[in-house]
Write an enzyme that holds these catalytic residues in place. Structure first.
Site, PDB file in Angstrom:
ATOM      1  N   ARG A 181       7.036 -49.640 -17.962  1.00 44.73           N
ATOM      2  CA  ARG A 181       7.867 -50.083 -16.840  1.00 44.73           C
ATOM      3  C   ARG A 181       7.626 -51.555 -16.564  1.00 44.73           C
ATOM      4  O   ARG A 181       6.480 -51.999 -16.445  1.00 44.73           O
ATOM      5  CB  ARG A 181       7.545 -49.278 -15.577  1.00 44.73           C
ATOM      6  N   CYS A 183       8.857 -39.178 -13.278  1.00 47.00           N
ATOM      7  CA  CYS A 183       7.533 -39.787 -13.341  1.00 47.00           C
ATOM      8  C   CYS A 183       6.913 -39.943 -11.969  1.00 47.00           C
ATOM      9  O   CYS A 183       5.902 -40.593 -11.794  1.00 47.00           O
ATOM     10  CB  CYS A 183       7.579 -41.119 -14.075  1.00 47.00           C
ATOM     11  N   GLU A 243      15.644 -44.313  -8.744  1.00 42.79           N
ATOM     12  CA  GLU A 243      14.824 -44.136  -7.540  1.00 42.79           C
ATOM     13  C   GLU A 243      15.516 -44.669  -6.289  1.00 42.79           C
ATOM     14  O   GLU A 243      14.958 -44.643  -5.201  1.00 42.79           O
ATOM     15  CB  GLU A 243      13.433 -44.762  -7.725  1.00 42.79           C
ATOM     16  N   SER A 258      14.587 -42.076 -15.834  1.00 45.45           N
ATOM     17  CA  SER A 258      13.354 -41.454 -15.393  1.00 45.45           C
ATOM     18  C   SER A 258      13.388 -41.453 -13.872  1.00 45.45           C
ATOM     19  O   SER A 258      13.490 -42.505 -13.250  1.00 45.45           O
ATOM     20  CB  SER A 258      12.143 -42.236 -15.906  1.00 45.45           C
ATOM     21  N   ARG A 284      -3.473  -1.478  -6.250  1.00 49.81           N
ATOM     22  CA  ARG A 284      -2.618  -2.666  -6.191  1.00 49.81           C
ATOM     23  C   ARG A 284      -3.041  -3.596  -7.315  1.00 49.81           C
ATOM     24  O   ARG A 284      -4.156  -3.467  -7.846  1.00 49.81           O
ATOM     25  CB  ARG A 284      -2.776  -3.367  -4.841  1.00 49.81           C
ATOM     26  N   TYR A 297      11.622 -34.240 -20.280  1.00 54.06           N
ATOM     27  CA  TYR A 297      10.177 -34.196 -20.066  1.00 54.06           C
ATOM     28  C   TYR A 297       9.824 -34.391 -18.599  1.00 54.06           C
ATOM     29  O   TYR A 297      10.656 -34.856 -17.808  1.00 54.06           O
ATOM     30  CB  TYR A 297       9.471 -35.270 -20.904  1.00 54.06           C
ATOM     31  N   GLY A 338      12.154 -41.593 -10.460  1.00 50.91           N
ATOM     32  CA  GLY A 338      10.961 -41.985  -9.706  1.00 50.91           C
ATOM     33  C   GLY A 338      11.078 -41.320  -8.355  1.00 50.91           C
ATOM     34  O   GLY A 338      11.636 -41.865  -7.410  1.00 50.91           O
ATOM     35  N   THR A 339      10.572 -40.105  -8.293  1.00 49.83           N
ATOM     36  CA  THR A 339      10.878 -39.296  -7.112  1.00 49.83           C
ATOM     37  C   THR A 339      10.090 -39.709  -5.869  1.00 49.83           C
ATOM     38  O   THR A 339      10.418 -39.263  -4.780  1.00 49.83           O
ATOM     39  CB  THR A 339      10.652 -37.797  -7.399  1.00 49.83           C
ATOM     40  N   ASN A 340       9.062 -40.547  -6.037  1.00 48.92           N
ATOM     41  CA  ASN A 340       8.391 -41.030  -4.829  1.00 48.92           C
ATOM     42  C   ASN A 340       9.336 -41.928  -4.042  1.00 48.92           C
ATOM     43  O   ASN A 340       9.608 -41.700  -2.870  1.00 48.92           O
ATOM     44  CB  ASN A 340       7.122 -41.811  -5.185  1.00 48.92           C
ATOM     45  N   ASP A 341       9.850 -42.960  -4.734  1.00 48.77           N
ATOM     46  CA  ASP A 341      10.782 -43.851  -4.050  1.00 48.77           C
ATOM     47  C   ASP A 341      12.089 -43.137  -3.722  1.00 48.77           C
ATOM     48  O   ASP A 341      12.660 -43.346  -2.658  1.00 48.77           O
ATOM     49  CB  ASP A 341      11.074 -45.081  -4.922  1.00 48.77           C
ATOM     50  N   ARG A 390      -3.167   3.273   8.615  1.00 49.61           N
ATOM     51  CA  ARG A 390      -3.507   2.098   7.796  1.00 49.61           C
ATOM     52  C   ARG A 390      -2.388   1.068   7.765  1.00 49.61           C
ATOM     53  O   ARG A 390      -1.226   1.416   7.593  1.00 49.61           O
ATOM     54  CB  ARG A 390      -3.801   2.536   6.346  1.00 49.61           C
ATOM     55  N   GLY A 418      -8.153  -7.187   4.591  1.00 44.41           N
ATOM     56  CA  GLY A 418      -8.972  -7.228   5.793  1.00 44.41           C
ATOM     57  C   GLY A 418      -8.364  -7.953   6.977  1.00 44.41           C
ATOM     58  O   GLY A 418      -8.990  -8.057   8.019  1.00 44.41           O
ATOM     59  N   LYS A 451       0.831  -1.198   0.000  1.00 48.08           N
ATOM     60  CA  LYS A 451       0.000   0.000   0.000  1.00 48.08           C
ATOM     61  C   LYS A 451       0.866   1.248   0.000  1.00 48.08           C
ATOM     62  O   LYS A 451       0.671   2.160  -0.812  1.00 48.08           O
ATOM     63  CB  LYS A 451      -0.898  -0.025   1.246  1.00 48.08           C
ATOM     64  N   MET A 456      -5.556  -7.183   8.646  1.00 45.64           N
ATOM     65  CA  MET A 456      -4.960  -6.312   9.656  1.00 45.64           C
ATOM     66  C   MET A 456      -5.856  -5.086   9.819  1.00 45.64           C
ATOM     67  O   MET A 456      -6.905  -5.002   9.251  1.00 45.64           O
ATOM     68  CB  MET A 456      -3.551  -5.960   9.247  1.00 45.64           C
ATOM     69  N   HIS A 510     -15.704  -8.738   1.825  1.00 44.41           N
ATOM     70  CA  HIS A 510     -14.610  -9.608   2.250  1.00 44.41           C
ATOM     71  C   HIS A 510     -14.714 -11.011   1.667  1.00 44.41           C
ATOM     72  O   HIS A 510     -13.758 -11.555   1.114  1.00 44.41           O
ATOM     73  CB  HIS A 510     -14.594  -9.662   3.782  1.00 44.41           C
ATOM     74  N   ARG A 525       2.420 -48.531 -16.036  1.00 45.42           N
ATOM     75  CA  ARG A 525       2.725 -49.557 -15.040  1.00 45.42           C
ATOM     76  C   ARG A 525       1.986 -50.835 -15.408  1.00 45.42           C
ATOM     77  O   ARG A 525       0.764 -50.896 -15.272  1.00 45.42           O
ATOM     78  CB  ARG A 525       2.296 -49.087 -13.643  1.00 45.42           C
TER      79      ARG A 525
HETATM   80  P1  ADP Z   1      -7.471  -2.497   3.813  1.00 42.01           P
HETATM   81  O1  ADP Z   1      -6.028  -2.771   3.677  1.00 42.01           O
HETATM   82  O2  ADP Z   1      -8.168  -3.457   4.694  1.00 42.01           O
HETATM   83  O3  ADP Z   1      -8.117  -2.264   2.493  1.00 42.01           O
HETATM   84  P2  ADP Z   1      -7.313   0.337   4.117  1.00 42.01           P
HETATM   85  O4  ADP Z   1      -6.146   0.902   4.842  1.00 42.01           O
HETATM   86  O5  ADP Z   1      -7.223   0.391   2.654  1.00 42.01           O
HETATM   87  O6  ADP Z   1      -7.574  -1.118   4.632  1.00 42.01           O
HETATM   88  O7  ADP Z   1      -8.586   1.101   4.621  1.00 42.01           O
HETATM   89  C1  ADP Z   1      -9.885   0.691   4.319  1.00 42.01           C
HETATM   90  C2  ADP Z   1     -10.673   1.817   3.741  1.00 42.01           C
HETATM   91  O8  ADP Z   1     -10.673   2.930   4.604  1.00 42.01           O
HETATM   92  C3  ADP Z   1     -10.112   2.356   2.458  1.00 42.01           C
HETATM   93  O9  ADP Z   1     -10.544   1.635   1.366  1.00 42.01           O
HETATM   94  C4  ADP Z   1     -10.671   3.749   2.423  1.00 42.01           C
HETATM   95  O10 ADP Z   1     -11.905   3.767   1.819  1.00 42.01           O
HETATM   96  C5  ADP Z   1     -10.757   4.121   3.878  1.00 42.01           C
HETATM   97  N1  ADP Z   1      -9.641   5.006   4.188  1.00 42.01           N
HETATM   98  C6  ADP Z   1      -8.406   4.715   4.585  1.00 42.01           C
HETATM   99  N2  ADP Z   1      -7.649   5.819   4.721  1.00 42.01           N
HETATM  100  C7  ADP Z   1      -8.449   6.852   4.383  1.00 42.01           C
HETATM  101  C8  ADP Z   1      -8.253   8.268   4.309  1.00 42.01           C
HETATM  102  N3  ADP Z   1      -7.079   8.834   4.585  1.00 42.01           N
HETATM  103  N4  ADP Z   1      -9.286   9.006   3.914  1.00 42.01           N
HETATM  104  C9  ADP Z   1     -10.477   8.442   3.625  1.00 42.01           C
HETATM  105  N5  ADP Z   1     -10.729   7.130   3.672  1.00 42.01           N
HETATM  106  C10 ADP Z   1      -9.716   6.332   4.052  1.00 42.01           C
HETATM  107 MG    MG Z   2       9.055 -46.782  -7.643  1.00 45.58          MG
HETATM  108 MG    MG Z   3      -7.647  -1.018   1.186  1.00 45.91          MG
END
Ligand code: ADP
Ligand code: MG
Ligand code: MG
Length: 926
Positions: free
Chosen positions: A663, A877, A791, A810, A379, A897, A812-815, A112, A121, A41, A123, A497, A604
């Site tokens: 084989r 194999c 093997e 060939s 991202r 192969y 035979g990575t299991n054995d 954040r 979601g 981020k 953290m 989520h 086999r």
């Molecule tokens: P996550 O990593 O769980 O997506 P974020 O840090 O992106 O968490 O925060 C979740 C939401 O909170 C963001 O999508 C955004 O909409 C809101 N948010 C975070 N920082 C700000 C900010 N500075 N101003 C307005 N909204 C924010």
């Molecule tokens: Mg074998």
């Molecule tokens: Mg976010």
């Protein structure tokens, strides 16, 4: 040792490295490449602000190194961090012309989390930091919007008391009744009392009173005053984000996703912008292309008068960005394109620029404050397999990426999704859905319904498919979602989520199925006028978002996707290693070809003794095994011959013109002795012996350690007539095919070699039989080769000698794994889990090739083998032949192969192509 190094670097980092990176106002200290230090981020906020000069609210990022320091030093910070944060806060104040804690013109910030790899979601993030008794009047005066300010304040109290005062403080609420739930309950009560359905309809006065009640409740429940000092709030939030790195659900997520636990998270402190300032404000999440099916249209959802957490939590039904984004639930809602055409245009232009800049599909978070657009995050977007394939092909066509990159854009796992089951369209056409929701994760799933995560896990452990039904999923459900075959939620939008997580995993998922009447306590759900209880069957179509009664018929793997063939063709154009299949029957062979196999790497022979048509040959095999002398054995062998020839002939025919590696028998003899008395009697009769003699002979076959006993080539050494018969079956089958005009190039493979002299002896027999068959059948030309499996470690070590006599190796990575580790594969259950738990081994070596140990033997054997015979054909194999990481290893080692089970062939084709693509890209960048 590793721990020490971490500590050392962390301390050093604290002294020398920059700990805080500013961004905003068209500038940034960092950039998009610095994900390790700034988190995903933070790095991309810097890239958007500094490189692309997009409207990003100013802020700064505290590095992941500070997080590492925090955890290695009893949750304390490097000494100079405080001063650095203060200095950077000053910069932000200057850019925004606001002041943190000011009575007249207060600056509010969000704090954040953001790790190197996205952990949606998992953290914490806290918004509206800086609102206090002192700053509230100033905010009201500035914004002329009392309702908004108290809405922001009640959000701050809810998030802060939950994340900082409860979770980070290590308070474990009783009965799962955390402060968040309590406050949520109060908010709900208030809405009920006022007769409103939406937060935005609560008047300012009521919100103000609610905040007072909230703070009283916080004090009562948590025994502490809600902090009224901006700086205390700020540092409390920073600490809570660092603490959330080791929260329960973050750890669980990392375990599932294989994210290292020592990476740490960065903390982003950023100026708040407000999407909850009335009708000209909004917040949303968008994707530069549709992450559910790959369509190349801007796609997303937004909420008017809302803050970011509302979208993510899926509390209100979001409106569609444009016509491409509307679905069954949102079709009636106005698009952003219509309601705010100017902002939409700006956002659309930005998303186009972002895609060009990053050369990939992006996931964007944005907020509109009084008609002004702000970018809050971007991202690389998670997508499902269908979308990944579509986007890779489209972007290649658009010349946004080259073909190596295109091939690398679809993970083997995503490809696997396309090969996953889907509902049989015929079965589906015959029934009506009982409910409809949003199609969040594609494919089909059918199974027994459960109503909580634990039950889903239990059902999966019992080997059954679970359909997990929840009101909405939250990050605590993560393990249950993983275990379920399909997920169905009552609430939530396409960016909730559950949808996000399911998409990442390619799991069948339907969200926002509001017609469900759910009673989790009673474990029942009612839809389409029928009530279902736990254990009842439902079928989900995650591609459409439709729910069906009962268990519908599912389709075979790979039958559903129109782009699959084109994408694999692209992969094949880059791939240098061949992909074969392990197949034991003509049906297997035909199936393998459908999946693109270029030959059989392991046929086999003994598998003709299993399965439906095996009765007669199995009986003869048993006679052979229990024969008392050579004459008896020869008689049985002669009887077995026609069956064997037929099975070999048909399989070669099904695979022609590709080669088949046959084989020689490697049967676990004791397994073939019948255990039923009646069967024993019948066999004794056929052999003309009494039961006493029979039992003596059977007992004589008993081995203390059968895996290391009388098996493999050892059988041919002690009973040459068995090798002779197999060779005859192979060559006669080939000769007959050649006469029919079918290409047959048999490759005879000797199993379980430990010394070159075994091969010398066996080859003499094979060669003699070959001459006899050629003389007898008068075929003009027959190509064949004799190779061996590697093997046993000794054979690998002495590979130079072995290659002198073998046309191919060939692995035979299991054995080979079994014998290198000295782990009996059938007995690992009692100790391997502990090895993984204690971190002695990083992975199950039977699933992912142990590149360090077993890999070193392979490397040695390949080098020595090719030294003895430069064009020695080399393959694998074992089960590893279909494991992407192991396939990449084989490519690097110069294998000819890989061979794997038929349904893994497409995965292996992709993995081999990706290995070649990585190599090519590395060369280009040099
Ligand atoms: P996550 O990593 O769980 O997506 P974020 O840090 O992106 O968490 O925060 C979740 C939401 O909170 C963001 O999508 C955004 O909409 C809101 N948010 C975070 N920082 C700000 C900010 N500075 N101003 C307005 N909204 C924010
Ligand atoms: Mg074998
Ligand atoms: Mg976010």
């Amino acid at each position: 040792m590793a721990k020490k190094t971490v500590k050392k670097t962390a301390k050093k980092a604290a002294k020398t490295n920059k700990m805080v990176y500013a961004f905003g106002g068209g500038k940034a200290d960092g950039n998009g490449k610095m994900k390790e230090l700034l988190g995903g981020k933070g790095a991309n906020l810097a890239e958007m602000a500094g490189q692309l000069k997009l409207p990003v609210p100013p802020g700064f990022t505290i590095t992941t190194e500070v997080c590492t320091h925090y955890w290695n030093n009893k949750k304390t910070y490097p000494k100079t961090l405080k001063a650095d944060v203060e200095a950077n806060l000053k910069k932000v104040e200057k850019l925004t012309k606001k002041e943190f804690g000011s009575e007249k013109n207060p600056l509010l910030v969000s704090v954040r989390s953001g790790a190197r790899a996205s952990m949606p979601g998992m953290m914490e993030t806290i918004l509206n930091i800086g609102l206090t008794e002192k700053t509230i009047p100033g905010m009201i005066a500035k914004t002329q919007d009392e309702r908004f300010v108290y809405d922001a304040y009640r959000r701050l109290i809810m998030m802060y008391s939950d994340v900082v005062m409860e979770k980070a403080a290590g308070i474990e609420p009783k009965d799962g009744e955390g402060i968040r739930k309590i406050l949520d309950g109060m908010l709900g009560e208030l809405k009920k009392k006022l007769g409103v359905t939406d937060d935005t309809q609560i008047p300012a006065e009521e919100l103000k009173k609610l905040c007072v009640e909230f703070k009283k409740t916080v004090k009562k429940v948590l025994g502490k005053e809600f902090p009224d000092e901006p700086t205390e709030q700020l540092w409390g939030a920073i600490g809570a984000v660092f603490a959330s790195w080791n929260g329960k659900r973050a750890i669980a997520y990392r375990n599932i996703e294989n994210i290292p636990h020592d990476w740490g998270t960065a903390v982003n402190v950023q100026t708040m912008v407000f999407g909850n300032m009335g009708e000209t404000s909004a917040t949303g999440v968008a994707f530069t292309r549709n992450p559910g099916n790959g369509d190349s249209h801007f796609y997303g959802e937004y909420l008017i008068n809302a803050q970011g957490e509302d979208v993510v939590a899926g509390i209100r039904t979001p409106s569609p960005m444009n016509k491409w984004s509307s679905n069954a639930h949102s079709a009636h809602l106005p698009t952003l394109e219509k309601t705010m055409p100017k902002v939409y245009k700006e956002l659309d232009a930005i998303q186009k620029r972002l895609e060009k800049h990053f050369h990939d599909m992006l996931d964007i978070e944005f907020t509109i404050e009084h008609g002004t657009l702000w970018m809050l995050q971007c991202r690389v977007g998670k997508r499902n397999g269908t979308a990944a394939v579509q986007m890779a092909l489209d972007m290649l066509k658009e010349r946004l990426i080259n073909k190596e990159t295109a091939v690398l854009r679809v993970t083997p796992h995503q490809l696997g999704e396309l090969l996953l089951p889907a509902i049989d369209p015929k079965a589906e056409a015959a029934v009506k859905p009982v409910a409809k929701g949003l199609p969040a994760g594609p494919g089909g799933a059918s199974g027994k319904i459960v109503f909580n995560s634990d039950d889903a896990i239990k059902l999966q452990a019992a080997g059954e498919n679970a359909i997990l039904i929840r009101e909405e999923t939250n990050p605590e459900d993560i393990e249950g979602m993983r275990a379920a075959a399909g997920i169905l939620t009552q609430r939530g939008g396409m960016t909730s989520h559950a949808a996000l997580v399911a998409r990442g995993w390619g799991k069948c998922c339907i969200v926002g199925c509001s017609e469900l009447e759910l009673n989790p306590a009673k474990k029942t759900v009612t839809m389409g006028g029928k009530t279902y209880k736990e254990g009842d069957f439902l079928t989900l179509n995650g591609t459409k978002g439709w729910v069906y009664d009962g268990a519908l018929k599912m389709l075979e793997a790979g039958e559903g996707n129109k782009n699959l063939a084109a994408f694999l063709k692209l992969a094949d154009s880059i791939r240098t290693m061949k992909v074969r299949a392990n197949a034991d029957t003509p049906e297997d062979a035909a199936n393998a070809r459908k999946f693109g196999a270029e030959g059989i790497g392991l046929f086999r022979i003994e598998h003709m003794f299993y399965g439906k048509n095996s009765d007669a040959p199995l009986f003869i095999l048993r006679k052979m095994i229990l024969a008392g002398n050579e004459i008896e054995r020869q008689a049985a062998v002669n009887e077995l011959f026609p069956y064997m020839k037929k099975s070999i002939k048909e399989t070669i025919k099904a695979m022609a013109p590709y080669s088949v590696t046959i084989r020689l028998m490697d049967p676990p003899l004791h397994e073939f002795v019948p255990t039923l008395h009646a069967k024993q009697l019948e066999l004794a009769k056929a052999l003309g012996i009494d039961m006493k003699t029979f039992q003596d002979r059977a007992a004589g076959l008993h081995e203390v350690n059968p895996m290391m006993g009388h098996r493999g080539i050892r059988l041919g050494v002690t009973y040459p007539e068995i090798t002779e018969m197999q060779s005859r079956a192979i060559f006669e089958a080939a000769a007959e095919l050649i006469k029919e005009g079918i290409k047959a190039v048999p490759e005879v493979m000797i199993p379980l070699t430990c010394d070159v002299n075994e091969i010398v002896k066996q080859k003499a027999i094979i060669r003699r039989v070959y001459e006899e068959v050629v003389a007898k059948t008068k075929v003009k030309k027959m190509n064949f080769s004799v190779g061996t499996m590697i093997e046993i470690p000794r054979a690998a070590v002495l590979a130079y000698e072995v290659a002198g006599e073998a046309d191919f190796f060939s692995f035979g990575t299991n054995d080979l794994t079994q014998m290198t580790f000295g782990f009996s594969r059938d007995d690992i259950g009692s100790f391997l889990p502990e090895y993984l738990k204690q971190g002695i081994l990083q992975a199950d070596p039977f699933q992912t090739l142990d590149q360090r140990g077993v890999g070193m033997l392979i490397e040695h054997a390949v080098a020595e083998g090719r030294e003895a015979k430069p064009n020695l054909k080399i393959g694998i194999c074992g089960e590893h032949g279909g494991d992407p990481e192991s396939v990449e290893f084989c490519h690097r080692e110069g294998f000819t192969y890989v061979s794997c089970s038929a349904f893994r062939v497409p995965i292996a084709r992709l993995a081999a192509a990706q290995a070649a693509a990585k190599e090519a890209l590395a060369k280009k960048s040099k």
